[in-house]
Motif scaffolding. Structure first.
Motif, PDB file in Angstrom:
ATOM      1  N   VAL A 130     -39.631  24.596   6.045  1.00 39.89           N
ATOM      2  CA  VAL A 130     -39.288  24.545   4.617  1.00 39.89           C
ATOM      3  C   VAL A 130     -39.268  23.082   4.178  1.00 39.89           C
ATOM      4  O   VAL A 130     -38.325  22.351   4.465  1.00 39.89           O
ATOM      5  CB  VAL A 130     -37.936  25.242   4.358  1.00 39.89           C
ATOM      6  N   SER A 131     -40.349  22.689   3.498  1.00 36.47           N
ATOM      7  CA  SER A 131     -40.455  21.303   3.072  1.00 36.47           C
ATOM      8  C   SER A 131     -40.224  21.205   1.554  1.00 36.47           C
ATOM      9  O   SER A 131     -39.723  22.145   0.932  1.00 36.47           O
ATOM     10  CB  SER A 131     -41.820  20.738   3.483  1.00 36.47           C
ATOM     11  N   THR A 132     -40.594  20.084   0.981  1.00 37.62           N
ATOM     12  CA  THR A 132     -40.207  19.786  -0.395  1.00 37.62           C
ATOM     13  C   THR A 132     -41.375  19.192  -1.183  1.00 37.62           C
ATOM     14  O   THR A 132     -42.275  18.569  -0.603  1.00 37.62           O
ATOM     15  CB  THR A 132     -39.038  18.778  -0.374  1.00 37.62           C
ATOM     16  N   ASP A 133     -41.314  19.333  -2.512  1.00 39.44           N
ATOM     17  CA  ASP A 133     -42.354  18.702  -3.353  1.00 39.44           C
ATOM     18  C   ASP A 133     -42.251  17.175  -3.318  1.00 39.44           C
ATOM     19  O   ASP A 133     -43.200  16.480  -3.691  1.00 39.44           O
ATOM     20  CB  ASP A 133     -42.266  19.215  -4.803  1.00 39.44           C
ATOM     21  N   VAL A 180     -47.852  28.298  12.304  1.00 39.42           N
ATOM     22  CA  VAL A 180     -46.925  27.561  11.440  1.00 39.42           C
ATOM     23  C   VAL A 180     -47.267  27.804   9.978  1.00 39.42           C
ATOM     24  O   VAL A 180     -48.443  27.835   9.601  1.00 39.42           O
ATOM     25  CB  VAL A 180     -47.040  26.049  11.753  1.00 39.42           C
ATOM     26  N   LEU A 181     -46.238  27.942   9.153  1.00 35.22           N
ATOM     27  CA  LEU A 181     -46.380  28.020   7.695  1.00 35.22           C
ATOM     28  C   LEU A 181     -45.520  26.920   7.094  1.00 35.22           C
ATOM     29  O   LEU A 181     -44.413  26.675   7.584  1.00 35.22           O
ATOM     30  CB  LEU A 181     -45.857  29.372   7.193  1.00 35.22           C
ATOM     31  N   VAL A 182     -46.015  26.268   6.043  1.00 41.03           N
ATOM     32  CA  VAL A 182     -45.239  25.196   5.400  1.00 41.03           C
ATOM     33  C   VAL A 182     -45.119  25.491   3.914  1.00 41.03           C
ATOM     34  O   VAL A 182     -46.092  25.894   3.269  1.00 41.03           O
ATOM     35  CB  VAL A 182     -45.924  23.820   5.598  1.00 41.03           C
ATOM     36  N   THR A 183     -43.902  25.313   3.376  1.00 43.35           N
ATOM     37  CA  THR A 183     -43.713  25.473   1.925  1.00 43.35           C
ATOM     38  C   THR A 183     -43.246  24.155   1.329  1.00 43.35           C
ATOM     39  O   THR A 183     -42.517  23.389   1.965  1.00 43.35           O
ATOM     40  CB  THR A 183     -42.665  26.557   1.612  1.00 43.35           C
ATOM     41  N   HIS A 184     -43.677  23.893   0.082  1.00 42.52           N
ATOM     42  CA  HIS A 184     -43.231  22.725  -0.671  1.00 42.52           C
ATOM     43  C   HIS A 184     -42.623  23.235  -1.962  1.00 42.52           C
ATOM     44  O   HIS A 184     -43.357  23.644  -2.873  1.00 42.52           O
ATOM     45  CB  HIS A 184     -44.408  21.809  -1.006  1.00 42.52           C
ATOM     46  N   CYS A 185     -41.320  23.188  -2.026  1.00 41.34           N
ATOM     47  CA  CYS A 185     -40.658  23.726  -3.223  1.00 41.34           C
ATOM     48  C   CYS A 185     -40.083  22.597  -4.063  1.00 41.34           C
ATOM     49  O   CYS A 185     -39.782  21.510  -3.574  1.00 41.34           O
ATOM     50  CB  CYS A 185     -39.553  24.704  -2.806  1.00 41.34           C
ATOM     51  N   GLU A 245     -51.420  27.512   6.780  1.00 41.07           N
ATOM     52  CA  GLU A 245     -51.505  27.201   5.346  1.00 41.07           C
ATOM     53  C   GLU A 245     -50.191  26.614   4.831  1.00 41.07           C
ATOM     54  O   GLU A 245     -49.119  26.823   5.418  1.00 41.07           O
ATOM     55  CB  GLU A 245     -51.809  28.476   4.545  1.00 41.07           C
ATOM     56  N   THR A 246     -50.307  25.873   3.720  1.00 36.74           N
ATOM     57  CA  THR A 246     -49.098  25.413   3.018  1.00 36.74           C
ATOM     58  C   THR A 246     -49.092  26.063   1.636  1.00 36.74           C
ATOM     59  O   THR A 246     -50.150  26.370   1.069  1.00 36.74           O
ATOM     60  CB  THR A 246     -49.078  23.880   2.847  1.00 36.74           C
ATOM     61  N   TYR A 247     -47.881  26.261   1.106  1.00 32.93           N
ATOM     62  CA  TYR A 247     -47.713  26.931  -0.186  1.00 32.93           C
ATOM     63  C   TYR A 247     -46.718  26.154  -1.036  1.00 32.93           C
ATOM     64  O   TYR A 247     -45.598  25.873  -0.582  1.00 32.93           O
ATOM     65  CB  TYR A 247     -47.186  28.357   0.017  1.00 32.93           C
ATOM     66  N   ASN A 248     -47.109  25.831  -2.267  1.00 31.18           N
ATOM     67  CA  ASN A 248     -46.193  25.212  -3.222  1.00 31.18           C
ATOM     68  C   ASN A 248     -45.417  26.295  -3.970  1.00 31.18           C
ATOM     69  O   ASN A 248     -45.983  27.338  -4.315  1.00 31.18           O
ATOM     70  CB  ASN A 248     -46.972  24.411  -4.271  1.00 31.18           C
ATOM     71  N   ALA A 249     -44.145  26.003  -4.263  1.00 26.02           N
ATOM     72  CA  ALA A 249     -43.338  26.933  -5.076  1.00 26.02           C
ATOM     73  C   ALA A 249     -42.609  26.125  -6.141  1.00 26.02           C
ATOM     74  O   ALA A 249     -41.905  25.161  -5.810  1.00 26.02           O
ATOM     75  CB  ALA A 249     -42.333  27.679  -4.195  1.00 26.02           C
ATOM     76  N   GLY A 250     -42.802  26.509  -7.395  1.00 26.16           N
ATOM     77  CA  GLY A 250     -42.123  25.817  -8.501  1.00 26.16           C
ATOM     78  C   GLY A 250     -41.512  26.821  -9.449  1.00 26.16           C
ATOM     79  O   GLY A 250     -41.762  28.030  -9.352  1.00 26.16           O
ATOM     80  N   ILE A 299     -44.824  21.175 -10.112  1.00 29.96           N
ATOM     81  CA  ILE A 299     -45.468  21.930  -9.028  1.00 29.96           C
ATOM     82  C   ILE A 299     -46.423  22.978  -9.582  1.00 29.96           C
ATOM     83  O   ILE A 299     -46.062  23.703 -10.519  1.00 29.96           O
ATOM     84  CB  ILE A 299     -44.349  22.615  -8.188  1.00 29.96           C
ATOM     85  N   ASP A 300     -47.589  23.024  -9.010  1.00 32.19           N
ATOM     86  CA  ASP A 300     -48.552  24.074  -9.330  1.00 32.19           C
ATOM     87  C   ASP A 300     -48.433  25.145  -8.242  1.00 32.19           C
ATOM     88  O   ASP A 300     -48.788  24.902  -7.084  1.00 32.19           O
ATOM     89  CB  ASP A 300     -49.957  23.447  -9.335  1.00 32.19           C
ATOM     90  N   SER A 301     -47.921  26.320  -8.613  1.00 33.08           N
ATOM     91  CA  SER A 301     -47.730  27.401  -7.617  1.00 33.08           C
ATOM     92  C   SER A 301     -48.846  28.440  -7.676  1.00 33.08           C
ATOM     93  O   SER A 301     -48.650  29.580  -7.249  1.00 33.08           O
ATOM     94  CB  SER A 301     -46.412  28.150  -7.834  1.00 33.08           C
ATOM     95  N   ALA A 302     -50.007  28.050  -8.221  1.00 34.47           N
ATOM     96  CA  ALA A 302     -51.076  29.047  -8.432  1.00 34.47           C
ATOM     97  C   ALA A 302     -51.487  29.740  -7.128  1.00 34.47           C
ATOM     98  O   ALA A 302     -51.767  30.936  -7.120  1.00 34.47           O
ATOM     99  CB  ALA A 302     -52.289  28.377  -9.069  1.00 34.47           C
ATOM    100  N   LYS A 303     -51.483  28.981  -6.024  1.00 31.10           N
ATOM    101  CA  LYS A 303     -51.905  29.590  -4.747  1.00 31.10           C
ATOM    102  C   LYS A 303     -50.918  30.688  -4.323  1.00 31.10           C
ATOM    103  O   LYS A 303     -51.320  31.792  -3.939  1.00 31.10           O
ATOM    104  CB  LYS A 303     -51.986  28.489  -3.687  1.00 31.10           C
ATOM    105  N   LEU A 304     -49.628  30.351  -4.425  1.00 29.41           N
ATOM    106  CA  LEU A 304     -48.602  31.339  -4.047  1.00 29.41           C
ATOM    107  C   LEU A 304     -48.683  32.565  -4.956  1.00 29.41           C
ATOM    108  O   LEU A 304     -48.487  33.704  -4.521  1.00 29.41           O
ATOM    109  CB  LEU A 304     -47.225  30.670  -4.166  1.00 29.41           C
ATOM    110  N   GLU A 305     -48.998  32.333  -6.225  1.00 25.33           N
ATOM    111  CA  GLU A 305     -49.087  33.442  -7.176  1.00 25.33           C
ATOM    112  C   GLU A 305     -50.323  34.301  -6.890  1.00 25.33           C
ATOM    113  O   GLU A 305     -50.221  35.523  -6.775  1.00 25.33           O
ATOM    114  CB  GLU A 305     -49.132  32.891  -8.605  1.00 25.33           C
TER     115      GLU A 305
END
Ligand code: NAD
Ligand code: DAU
Length: 354
Positions: A130-133, A180-185, A245-250, A299-305
């Motif tokens: 769980v990472s960060t923007d 591994v999965l990485v998120t940037h929130c 993969e990594t995923y942004n969340a905003g 944050i652009d969360s288009a990939k997660l969406e």
């Protein structure tokens, strides 16, 4: 089935475990050092067959090995960290230790465990970092929001230590194949956030009629997401994300600090008017800016969406109103976390009584 969560006594960890169990999720083993930021009281009501708390350090390799061998989790959700930017400026060492060495230690222990797993356990196993923007650095006012392909340009010891964790996590996928999965929130707010962070600090100071310290001109912009939306995103990524993969969340809620404070004060003016008709915003004071202060995150969360169907469910006005109400109606929780250590931090950071 079991998942191993680190940092589960903290703000996001608590909300993650509560959300996971409320959704019928499997048993949680919660490894947390219970630093000043961890509060066992948040989860003390959970039944032991659903939640096992283990007090320990993510830098302790022997403990990580034992927990993995004993509980055979299907996944590790690694949230434990030193998380406050201001503390990383006054004391970066613990950030390097926990966020870099701790992440490395957990990755190494997990790799050794995962390599020995039989199929199909091995194929189904996941490690969520769980990472960060903040690893992307600071945006110009008109720049497009961060995507997963934005360069990594951290500016504080906190974000640099989290970025080091990102790189280690990525390398464990590329080199060893660890799933591994990485998120940037973006910036979280909501119940159980330690009141050193902007939103809870402003709420509890305003309720106590104390000064509301705004760094610099207060025009720094953050993209606010309710913590329950963030933990929904984490569950989606854990369950359906693609390893490597990594995923942004905003939160779709960019707002300047001074405007966030204005909203909090307006909510309180209605919910708990001050004596003599004074406004809560009158308590605001501009104080010296944070060194290296990032001007804007978005944050652009288009990939997660598009890939996992994520949309934040809280609007910022509704989430903020609910959060103000939570702090207003949970004075016992606030009292329980504002210990001597907290008062000492407030004195040092703001030269005031906490
Ligand atoms: P927090 O500070 O509220 O909680 C951190 C938890 O980690 C605490 O319970 C603490 O006791 C535990 N911990 C600290 N050092 C440890 C160690 N050495 N071993 C074991 N446990 C240890 O943090 P948070 O806001 O809940 O953030 C959780 C994670 O999410 C962090 O990795 C953070 O970088 C990331 N994140 C936070 C935000 C945010 O807005 N708060 C946004 C994006 C990502
Ligand atoms: O973006 C995600 C990050 O958000 C997380 O990775 C971090 O763990 C989390 O702490 C948060 O970092 P920030 O530095 O953005 O959050 P903080 O709540 O400390 O500050 C939010 C903004 O408010 C920031 O611009 C600094 C400002 N601020 C903060 C405090 C504590 C003030 O103006 N006054 C204050 O007293």
């Amino acid at each position: 089935m079991t998942i191993l969560v680190t940092g589960g006594l903290g703000f996001i960890g608590t909300n993650f475990i509560l959300g996971h169990l409320a959704a019928g999720g499997d048993r949680v083993v919660n490894l947390d050092l219970a630093t000043y930021a961890g509060n066992y009281g948040n989860l003390a009501h959970l039944p032991p067959e659903k939640h096992l708390f283990v007090r320990g350090d993510v830098c302790d390799r022997g403990l990580a090995d034992r927990l993995l061998a004993e509980h055979r989790p299907r996944a590790v959700a690694h949230l434990a960290a030193e998380s406050h930017v201001d503390r990383s400026i006054t004391g970066p060492e613990s950030f390097v230790r926990t966020n870099i060495l701790g992440t490395f230690t957990l990755l190494e222990a997990t790799r050794a465990h995962w390599e020995g797993l039989p199929e199909p356990e091995r194929a189904g196993f996941r490690f969520l970092y769980v990472s960060t923007d903040e690893v992307y650095g600071s945006l110009e006012p008109d720049a497009p929001p961060f995507t997963e392909l934005s360069p990594c340009l951290p500016n504080s010891p906190y974000s640099a230590s989290k970025a080091a964790g990102d790189h280690l996590a990525r390398s464990y996928f590329r080199t060893y194949g660890l799933p591994v999965l990485v998120t940037h929130c973006s910036n979280n707010y909501g119940p159980y956030q330690f009141p050193e962070k902007f939103i809870p600090l402003m709420i509890i100071n305003a309720l106590a009629e104390k000064p509301l310290p705004v760094y610099g001109d207060g025009r720094q912009v953050r993209d606010w997401i309710h913590v329950e939306d963030h933990v929904r995103a984490l569950s989606l990524v854990l369950d359906r994300g693609v390893p490597g993969e990594t995923y942004n969340a905003g939160g779709l809620a960019e707002c300047a600090n001074i405007e966030v404070l204005g909203r909090i004060c307006s909510i309180l003016d209605l919910a708990r008017p001050r004596q003599g008709g004074a406004r809560h915003m009158d308590l605001a004071v501009h104080v010296t800016d944070r060194p290296g202060h990032d001007r804007r995150y978005a944050i652009d969360s288009a990939k997660l969406e598009s890939e996992l169907g994520f949309r934040p469910q809280y609007s910022f006005p509704d989430g903020l109103a609910a959060t103000v109400e939570w702090y207003r109606t949970n004075p016992a929780w606030v009292e329980s976390v504002t210990s001597g250590e907290y008062r000492e931090w407030m004195r040092r950071q703001y030269r005031q009584e906490g």
